[in-house]
Each structure stands twice: as C-alpha cells, then as structure tokens.
Design a protein around this motif. Structure first.
Motif, mmCIF file in Angstrom:
data_model
loop_
_atom_site.group_PDB
_atom_site.id
_atom_site.type_symbol
_atom_site.label_atom_id
_atom_site.label_comp_id
_atom_site.label_asym_id
_atom_site.label_seq_id
_atom_site.Cartn_x
_atom_site.Cartn_y
_atom_site.Cartn_z
ATOM 1 N N UNK A 1 -14.629 -81.082 21.923
ATOM 2 C CA UNK A 1 -15.230 -79.916 21.629
ATOM 3 C C UNK A 1 -15.307 -79.556 19.974
ATOM 4 N N UNK A 2 -14.264 -79.692 19.373
ATOM 5 C CA UNK A 2 -14.324 -79.492 17.808
ATOM 6 C C UNK A 2 -15.339 -80.394 17.301
ATOM 7 N N UNK A 3 -15.713 -81.461 17.630
ATOM 8 C CA UNK A 3 -16.777 -82.539 17.164
ATOM 9 C C UNK A 3 -18.190 -82.001 17.383
ATOM 10 N N UNK A 4 -18.307 -81.353 18.785
ATOM 11 C CA UNK A 4 -19.549 -80.731 19.259
ATOM 12 C C UNK A 4 -19.843 -79.372 18.546
ATOM 13 N N UNK A 5 -18.993 -78.686 18.180
ATOM 14 C CA UNK A 5 -19.004 -77.337 17.557
ATOM 15 C C UNK A 5 -19.962 -77.321 16.464
ATOM 16 N N UNK A 6 -21.014 -76.493 16.271
ATOM 17 C CA UNK A 6 -22.327 -76.326 15.353
ATOM 18 C C UNK A 6 -21.595 -76.378 14.185
ATOM 19 N N UNK A 7 -22.047 -77.414 13.076
ATOM 20 C CA UNK A 7 -21.637 -77.498 11.639
ATOM 21 C C UNK A 7 -21.942 -76.202 10.952
ATOM 22 N N UNK A 8 -21.024 -75.749 10.280
ATOM 23 C CA UNK A 8 -21.348 -74.599 9.381
ATOM 24 C C UNK A 8 -21.006 -73.288 9.936
ATOM 25 N N UNK A 9 -20.624 -73.208 11.297
ATOM 26 C CA UNK A 9 -20.230 -72.013 12.165
ATOM 27 C C UNK A 9 -18.787 -71.891 12.166
ATOM 28 N N UNK A 10 -18.139 -70.919 11.915
ATOM 29 C CA UNK A 10 -16.638 -70.879 11.920
ATOM 30 C C UNK A 10 -16.155 -70.717 13.392
ATOM 31 N N UNK A 11 -15.257 -71.535 13.478
ATOM 32 C CA UNK A 11 -14.711 -71.743 14.816
ATOM 33 C C UNK A 11 -13.862 -70.426 15.135
ATOM 34 N N UNK A 12 -13.995 -69.991 16.233
ATOM 35 C CA UNK A 12 -13.108 -68.796 16.709
ATOM 36 C C UNK A 12 -11.532 -68.915 16.585
ATOM 37 N N UNK A 13 -11.200 -67.707 16.285
ATOM 38 C CA UNK A 13 -9.516 -67.974 16.030
ATOM 39 C C UNK A 13 -8.852 -68.456 16.896
ATOM 40 N N UNK A 14 -9.110 -68.006 18.422
ATOM 41 C CA UNK A 14 -8.322 -68.444 19.598
ATOM 42 C C UNK A 14 -8.566 -69.819 19.768
ATOM 43 N N UNK A 15 -9.538 -70.385 19.142
ATOM 44 C CA UNK A 15 -9.842 -72.037 19.537
ATOM 45 C C UNK A 15 -10.381 -72.523 20.635
ATOM 46 N N UNK A 16 -11.039 -71.347 21.332
ATOM 47 C CA UNK A 16 -11.763 -71.348 22.746
ATOM 48 C C UNK A 16 -13.164 -71.758 22.486
ATOM 49 N N UNK A 17 -13.322 -72.987 22.775
ATOM 50 C CA UNK A 17 -14.668 -73.609 22.565
ATOM 51 C C UNK A 17 -15.521 -73.870 23.854
ATOM 52 N N UNK A 18 -16.935 -73.908 24.041
ATOM 53 C CA UNK A 18 -17.668 -74.155 24.980
ATOM 54 C C UNK A 18 -18.109 -75.663 24.811
ATOM 55 N N UNK A 19 -18.407 -76.012 26.030
ATOM 56 C CA UNK A 19 -19.071 -77.501 26.226
ATOM 57 C C UNK A 19 -20.424 -77.023 27.060
ATOM 58 N N UNK A 20 -21.280 -77.211 26.440
ATOM 59 C CA UNK A 20 -22.769 -76.980 26.830
ATOM 60 C C UNK A 20 -23.253 -77.960 27.671
ATOM 61 N N UNK A 21 -24.023 -77.694 28.763
ATOM 62 C CA UNK A 21 -24.272 -78.591 29.824
ATOM 63 C C UNK A 21 -25.765 -78.759 29.444
ATOM 64 N N UNK A 22 -26.302 -78.954 28.413
ATOM 65 C CA UNK A 22 -27.442 -79.074 27.782
ATOM 66 C C UNK A 22 -28.031 -80.508 27.934
ATOM 67 N N UNK A 23 -29.237 -81.055 28.269
ATOM 68 C CA UNK A 23 -29.555 -82.414 28.061
ATOM 69 C C UNK A 23 -29.028 -83.255 26.946
ATOM 70 N N UNK A 24 -29.122 -82.435 25.849
ATOM 71 C CA UNK A 24 -28.943 -82.916 24.200
ATOM 72 C C UNK A 24 -27.447 -83.509 24.401
ATOM 73 N N UNK A 25 -26.350 -82.891 25.066
ATOM 74 C CA UNK A 25 -24.992 -83.477 25.111
ATOM 75 C C UNK A 25 -24.808 -84.153 26.515
ATOM 76 N N UNK A 26 -25.602 -84.650 27.202
ATOM 77 C CA UNK A 26 -25.541 -85.184 28.471
ATOM 78 C C UNK A 26 -24.316 -86.127 28.470
#
Length: 505
Positions: A272-297
């Motif tokens: 999840x940390x590797x997937x998270x958009x570069x340059x966007x600050x990660x949330x303080x609670x560390x809760x990150x989404x896993x997108x169901x998009x074709x790009x990340x199939x």
C-alpha cells in the motif's frame, strides 16, 4: 435499541458518513476507541485528496464509503478499532481486516456430559498438554497437501487427504464427514487463491512429508480452545435443529492464521505504501486504500492471493485444533458424537452486490450474522447464521442466530471486548487474579505445579503475566454486549454456555 445519538451526530456532521454504533447504557465505550474511530473516518478526506490530485489512481470516480457499523465490543485497535465493519466501493482497506487474517470461531457439539469430562479432567490435562504443546499432535503433511491447502482451503485438503490417511491425527479425519462439513463453514472454508503468495515459500519449501509444527496452533492473546457445557437454551427449535442439548458438552475454538497471516498482512502494508501516489502526504493514521482499478490489477491479484492463502490456513488450523480435542476425548471416552456446528472468520473482507453495484464488506473483529434469507441452500436456510460470541476466560459464551440486520452490516460482535489494555491489566488486584486461577482450570504449555517449573521463577512470572492480561477483569461484561444485539435485532439467543476448562497457548 439504544444508540449513542450525540456520537452519531458528531460523526455525521463532520464526515457525512453513516455510522451506526450499537451500545446500551451498560456498555462502556472508551474515549480512546472513539478518537481512533474519528481518525479512521478521515479516510474520506484521503479519498478526496487522491481523487483531486491523482484521478487515475482509482480508475473511476465511482468510489465511496457505504456504511460503518460498530459492534458493542468496540475497543481500540491499531488505526481502526476492533469491532468495526465498513462497506467500500472501488477500493479495499487491508487494514480494516486486521493482522490475524480470518481469525475466527469454530464450534463442535458432542454427546458427552460435564460429569464425564470432570471425572477425567486430571488425567486428561496431562494428555491435552502433550497433544497441544509437547509434540503429541502427530500431524504429517505432504508438500502437495500444503500447496492444496493454501490455494484451495478445506476443499484442497479434502482432495489430498488420502495421502496421509490413517496416520497420526489423520485418524480423526473422516473424509466423508469432512466433505459434508464444508457446508458448515463460511465460504466452504475454500477460497480459491491463484497461487502461493510471495513470502510463504518457507511453509511450502520442504519437498518431503513432514510433521507440521504450525497447523494446530492456538496462538497467543485471547485465543483458546475451550470445553464448555450448554447451561441454558433459549430458542428450543433452533437448538434442536443444531443438535444442542442442555448440559451437553461443546468445544469452542478461537484462533486464526497465526504465523501465516501476520507476515502476509505486514507485506500488504508495504504494498500500500508503494502504491500510494508520489508527492501526496500519507494520512497520519496510516490507513491506505487498495484501488480496484485495471491499472493496479497485478497488485489486486497478489492481495487476494495472500489473503486467501492466509484465510485457508486459518480454516485448517481451527479444523485440526478440533481434531486434536476429538483425539483426546476418544482416548478417554471411546465412541462419541463430535459434530461441527459452524466455522466462520471475523477478520476478513467479502465481495457483495447491492442494488447491482459491487461493494466490499470488511469486518475487523466482527462475526457474520446473516439471516435465513441470505443462507438459502445451506444447512441454515431457516435458522439464520450461527454467531459464536465468547465471553472472557472463565465466563459465559453465547451461541446465537443471525437476523440479517442491514444496519449492522449483517454483523455481530466477536466477544465482550477489552475494557483494560494489557498493560493496565497487569496493575489489577493481584488477590482477585489469584482467586480466579484457583477456581478456574486452565491448561497451558507449561505445568506450573511441576517440580522443574516451580524452581524457575522467571518462567512462572511470564506464565502469570500472560494469563493476567487475558483474565475476566480485563474485559467488558459480556451480558450487556449480548443484550444490545438482541434489542437491536442483530441476533437471537439460542444457547448460553459455561466453561469447564480452557486451553491457552
């Protein structure tokens, strides 16, 4: 049903997310858990930020949070409170599953009586300790069985069971019965993984039949194998259907994927940390989404592979823990009934369709409690789903039937819920704990009465501390937690059980 209306109002005004918290006046809700929940709901802000700065991340604008439902055993977790259920569209939240993937409950019904068990308890204690902790499980497993188990769950295990039939613990494995029992496990205990998750190769790397040291593990914390008696029956017709009789002995098992689930969950966190958009600050609670998009199939496929590998292991782990108790009982009591009622996880995510749309229902420390209409073509087509809710060690547990309450995300609590942290438990009245140890029979890997152990104060202190962290005073009273769910129409009470003895890892 009583809800904390002011709490719901605060959440609604701040986030616009429907949140149902089930609690009556007798259920204590900790401020730390509420604060953690509020922090978790900042996920809405995270989603909006990603959509605004990286619209390709999800591959669609049709994403969202459906309903957050909180069970009355709600307490602080790690970023997301335990007792949280949430529906999402367009993404999954691996952290809303928990690190012990598919931790859950399994219940066997027997025709033994409490008097029978107590009459042999002293002799059985030694045997149980040997079988569970001292190399007595005798569980040979072939390389093909390991792979079949991780990839296909209980179905894969059944299909390869002939390879070790009649050896060690497999003597308790009746292939015909196990095939029938698949209907009494959620998802048939058989999630179809596409392969073996990277990082689990150590488990499958041995190329010869070996005695498995991981299957049949209780684990630590609040996990257990408990032998109980049916103390009271409330819904006689359902109890009859489920084979429950007053004063009969049942075996309740609570554990998960132990050494397989934890490293898998930690690997998800890195993904999840590797997937998270570069340059966007990660949330303080560390809760990150896993997108169901074709790009990340590819990431999605890998996630489900690891999730299903770990979940399948947990199903088998509970199965063999049950067979281990059956082995001991059969040695002492001979031929007897030892029948599975149900097995279900409470740390998992499920795909479901609502109004033609695909949603993901996450449960972190909450057991499924679907109604009869959702369980057609199963053994529970008119009763509803068995919901197994244990109390704290030494107190009552409950066997309930799900009502299919949509406001609760078709979910019930998975226990009483902690009221004291493990650290706070250590400071509790020592005299009260000593009295509990004197009155309640607990079987652990070590025998505190043995001559060798009595001279080892370091070992005895560790044994003492681990049990004290899980003593009844560390948990909420279970009765108000059950009553809240009865009042809310989440479950119906079928039976109450009382412990005879507990096996702890």
């Amino acid at each position: 049903m009583k809800r904390i209306s002011s709490f719901e109002s605060v959440i609604g005004n701040a986030y616009g997310i429907p949140v149902h918290l089930f609690a009556n006046e007798q259920v204590k809700v900790e401020n730390s858990a509420i604060e953690e929940l509020l922090g978790f709901l900042e996920l809405q802000h995270t989603l909006e930020q990603i959509q605004h700065t990286n619209p390709d991340f999800f591959g669609t604008s049709d994403i969202g949070i459906g309903l957050v439902a909180i069970t009355p055993d709600f307490h602080k977790g790690s970023g997301i409170p335990i007792g949280t259920t949430i529906t999402t569209k367009g993404f999954i939240l691996p952290q809303a599953i928990g690190k012990d993937i598919n931790c859950g409950m399994r219940l066997y019904v027997t025709d033994l009586s409490e008097d029978q068990v107590r009459s042999k308890l002293k002799e059985m204690t030694k045997r149980i300790r040997h079988v569970y902790f001292q190399g007595g499980r005798e569980l040979p497993i072939t390389p093909r069985q390991k792979k079949a188990l991780l990839q296909h769950g209980l179905q894969g295990l059944w299909e390869t069971s002939h390879e070790t039939a009649g050896k060690g613990l497999w003597r308790q494995y009746n292939a015909l019965q196990q095939e029938t029992d698949l209907q009494r496990v959620i998802d048939r205990g058989s999630l179809q993984a596409g392969g073996i998750f990277n990082g689990l190769e150590n488990y499958t790397s041995i190329d010869y039949t070996s005695y498995d040291a991981q299957l049949g593990s209780i684990g630590g914390g609040n996990h257990f194998v408990e032998v109980q008696r049916v103390a009271d029956i409330t819904e006689g017709a359902i109890a009859y259907e489920w084979g429950l009789k007053k004063d009969a002995v049942v075996v309740m098992i609570h554990t998960g994927s132990v050494s397989i689930g934890y490293p898998t969950a930690m690997a998800f966190k890195d993904y999840l940390a590797d997937l998270y958009p570069t340059g966007l600050r990660k949330p303080d609670n560390g809760i990150l989404p896993l997108p169901m998009s074709e790009k990340y199939a590819g990431f999605v496929e890998n996630f489900f592979m690891g999730l299903y590998n770990a979940a399948n292991f947990a199903f088998a782990n509970r199965l063999f823990l049950g067979l281990m108790m059956q082995k001991v009982f059969s040695e002492f009591f001979g031929e007897m009934n030892f029948r599975l009622l149900y097995d279900s996880g409470h740390n998992m995510v499920w795909q479901q369709k609502t109004a033609g749309e695909e949603w993901f229902l996450h449960r972190k420390g909450a057991c499924p409690a679907r109604g009869a209409e959702q369980l057609q073509n199963t053994p529970f087509a008119w009763t509803g789903e068995p919901a197994l809710i244990p109390g704290s060690m030494g107190t009552s547990s409950f066997i309930l039937a799900g009502c299919g309450n949509e406001q609760s995300n078709f979910s019930a609590s998975h226990g009483a819920g902690r009221s004291l942290s493990r650290g706070e438990s250590m400071k509790y009245d020592e005299a009260a704990f000593a009295k509990f140890l004197e009155e309640f029979h607990i079987i652990t890997p070590i025998d505190p009465e043995s001559t060798e152990i009595k001279s080892r104060r370091d070992i005895l202190q560790k044994w003492h501390d681990e049990l004290k962290k899980e003593a009844p005073f560390a948990f909420k009273p279970v009765r108000p937690v059950i009553d809240t769910q009865l009042e809310a129409g989440i479950v119906r009470q079928v039976a109450e059980t009382k412990p005879i003895f507990t096996v702890k890892g």
